[in-house]
Design a protein around this motif. Structure first.
Motif, short mmCIF file in Angstrom:
data_model
loop_
_atom_site.label_atom_id
_atom_site.label_comp_id
_atom_site.label_asym_id
_atom_site.label_seq_id
_atom_site.Cartn_x
_atom_site.Cartn_y
_atom_site.Cartn_z
N PHE A 169 0.46 6.75 -2.54
CA PHE A 169 0.36 6.42 -1.11
C PHE A 169 0.01 7.66 -0.30
CE2 PHE A 169 3.66 2.75 -1.44
CZ PHE A 169 2.66 1.85 -1.79
N ASP B 42 -5.26 7.06 -1.15
CA ASP B 42 -6.12 6.30 -2.05
C ASP B 42 -5.80 4.81 -1.93
OD1 ASP B 42 -7.90 5.60 -4.04
OD2 ASP B 42 -6.73 6.46 -5.69
N THR B 43 -6.82 3.97 -2.11
CA THR B 43 -6.61 2.52 -2.05
C THR B 43 -7.16 1.81 -3.27
OG1 THR B 43 -8.68 2.16 -0.84
CG2 THR B 43 -6.69 2.53 0.48
N ASN B 44 -7.55 2.57 -4.28
CA ASN B 44 -8.08 1.97 -5.51
C ASN B 44 -7.04 2.12 -6.62
OD1 ASN B 44 -9.76 1.66 -8.06
ND2 ASN B 44 -11.33 1.31 -6.51
N TRP C 176 0.20 -2.81 -8.92
CA TRP C 176 -0.80 -3.29 -7.97
C TRP C 176 -1.94 -4.04 -8.63
CZ3 TRP C 176 -0.88 -3.79 -2.82
CH2 TRP C 176 0.08 -3.10 -2.07
N ASP D 141 -10.49 -1.90 -5.68
CA ASP D 141 -10.06 -1.48 -4.36
C ASP D 141 -9.20 -2.56 -3.71
OD1 ASP D 141 -10.43 0.73 -2.29
OD2 ASP D 141 -10.83 -1.08 -1.12
N PRO E 33 -7.63 -1.36 3.01
CA PRO E 33 -6.93 -0.25 3.68
C PRO E 33 -5.40 -0.43 3.69
CG PRO E 33 -7.89 -1.70 5.32
CD PRO E 33 -8.35 -2.21 3.98
N VAL E 34 -4.79 -0.46 2.51
CA VAL E 34 -3.35 -0.65 2.38
C VAL E 34 -2.60 0.64 2.67
CG1 VAL E 34 -3.57 -2.60 0.79
CG2 VAL E 34 -3.49 -0.27 -0.12
N TYR E 35 -1.27 0.53 2.65
CA TYR E 35 -0.31 1.60 2.93
C TYR E 35 -0.87 3.00 3.17
CZ TYR E 35 3.16 -1.88 1.51
OH TYR E 35 3.93 -3.00 1.42
N LYS F 160 -3.70 4.50 3.15
CA LYS F 160 -4.84 4.66 4.06
C LYS F 160 -4.37 4.72 5.51
CE LYS F 160 -9.24 4.56 5.26
NZ LYS F 160 -10.12 5.74 5.07
N MET G 206 -6.78 -6.19 3.84
CA MET G 206 -5.85 -5.68 2.85
C MET G 206 -5.55 -6.72 1.78
SD MET G 206 -3.09 -3.88 5.42
CE MET G 206 -3.61 -2.90 6.84
#
Length: 305
Positions: free
Chosen positions: A65, A69-71, A83, A120, A123-125, A127, A182
């Motif tokens: 987090f 990164d979101t991937n 995830w 991906d 734009p979660v947490y 980001k 998201m």
């Protein structure tokens, strides 16, 4: 024992909770508005002892987090699977291919283009935590998105160091404009911090809590984050206050619930941070050491996607 409040809540929800139809279609029993408090003094860490919690997985997620990164690629390289279900579900629905998780993750690791397209999460947490979108006027009512957004975590550290009495030590992942992009809107959505007597306490508001599975990770991660921030600000950890909105147990978690509430909590695990990095963004998994953690056996249950 600090865990007893959790077990009592689990029993209350299972026996008295409101039965509801939820987004996943699985169904839950739920209550609304819960508070639990956990002392973090003397290196205490709120790891559940009535089942094994894989704390290194939770720590790796927290470090991920903080990178923004979101991937899922970097996570699955570290054998963190928490995830994967969301992009895997999307892949199956859009391609019609009933691929298994291991094969999907292998493609994610080995094929960068595949990872970019299918790994991906939006734009979660992280980001939102370290790169919240920033816009500047571009003339005639138009706005241009800046290349670099707002780093809420860096701002938080600066605020705690320089204005400890502030009531604005807050960061959040709930960016209304981007929720629909998201894979999963933030469940642990808003954090607030409080400095008193040389100690840093933190409050987490969690809008939605899967008490059977997710909570064990959420509470450990929040305590870990408080410890990291406290160290960076030359403070001692104080208390973790957890506020839950919709706190629920899934109806298909009966075996987990009944097994766990029959167990007795025991022991007092502790956690040490072995070095102080230059910044909150420079920790790695080897910096954390948990001692005296002797939990009872793991209890598995399905994840509702």
């Amino acid at each position: 024992h600090y865990e007893q409040q959790y077990l009592d809540l689990m029993r209350t929800i299972w026996t008295q909770g409101d039965e509801r139809v939820d987004r996943t279609g699985v169904g839950t029993r739920a209550v609304f508005g819960v508070t639990m408090r956990f002392n973090l003094a003397n290196n205490m860490i709120p790891l559940l002892t009535t089942k094994r919690v894989f704390w290194k997985t939770a720590a790796r997620e927290m470090l991920w987090f903080l990178t923004g990164d979101t991937n899922i690629r970097e996570l699955v390289k570290q054998k963190v699977h928490i995830w994967t279900d969301w992009p895997l579900d999307k892949y199956r629905k859009e391609t019609g291919e009933n691929i298994d998780r291991d094969t999907f993750e292998q493609h994610i690791i080995e094929d960068e283009a595949f990872a970019i397209k299918w790994g991906d999460l939006g734009p979660v947490y992280g980001k939102q935590w370290v790169d919240w979108p920033r816009y500047t006027p571009a003339g005639e009512g138009l706005y241009r998105r800046e290349d670099r957004g707002i780093n809420q975590i860096a701002g938080l550290i600066d605020s705690i160091r320089n204005n400890p009495g502030s009531r604005r030590h807050i960061f959040t992942g709930w960016n209304v404009a981007e929720l629909d992009q998201m894979a999963l809107p933030p469940c642990h959505k808003t954090y607030q911090f409080y400095v008193s007597g040389g100690k840093l306490s933190g409050l987490l508001y969690q809008r939605s809590c899967d008490l059977g599975l997710g909570f064990a990770f959420n509470i450990f991660s929040a305590a870990l984050l408080i410890r990291m921030i406290a160290q960076q600000c030359d403070l001692e950890p104080g208390e973790l206050v957890w506020n839950g909105g919709d706190v629920h147990l899934y109806l298909n978690h009966a075996d987990l619930v009944e097994e766990q509430i029959a167990r007795e909590p025991s022991g007092t695990p502790t956690m040490k941070i072995l070095r102080k990095p230059e910044s909150i963004f420079d920790y790695d998994i080897g910096d954390f050491e948990v001692q005296d953690y002797n939990p009872q056996s793991h209890i598995s249950a399905p994840v509702a996607v």
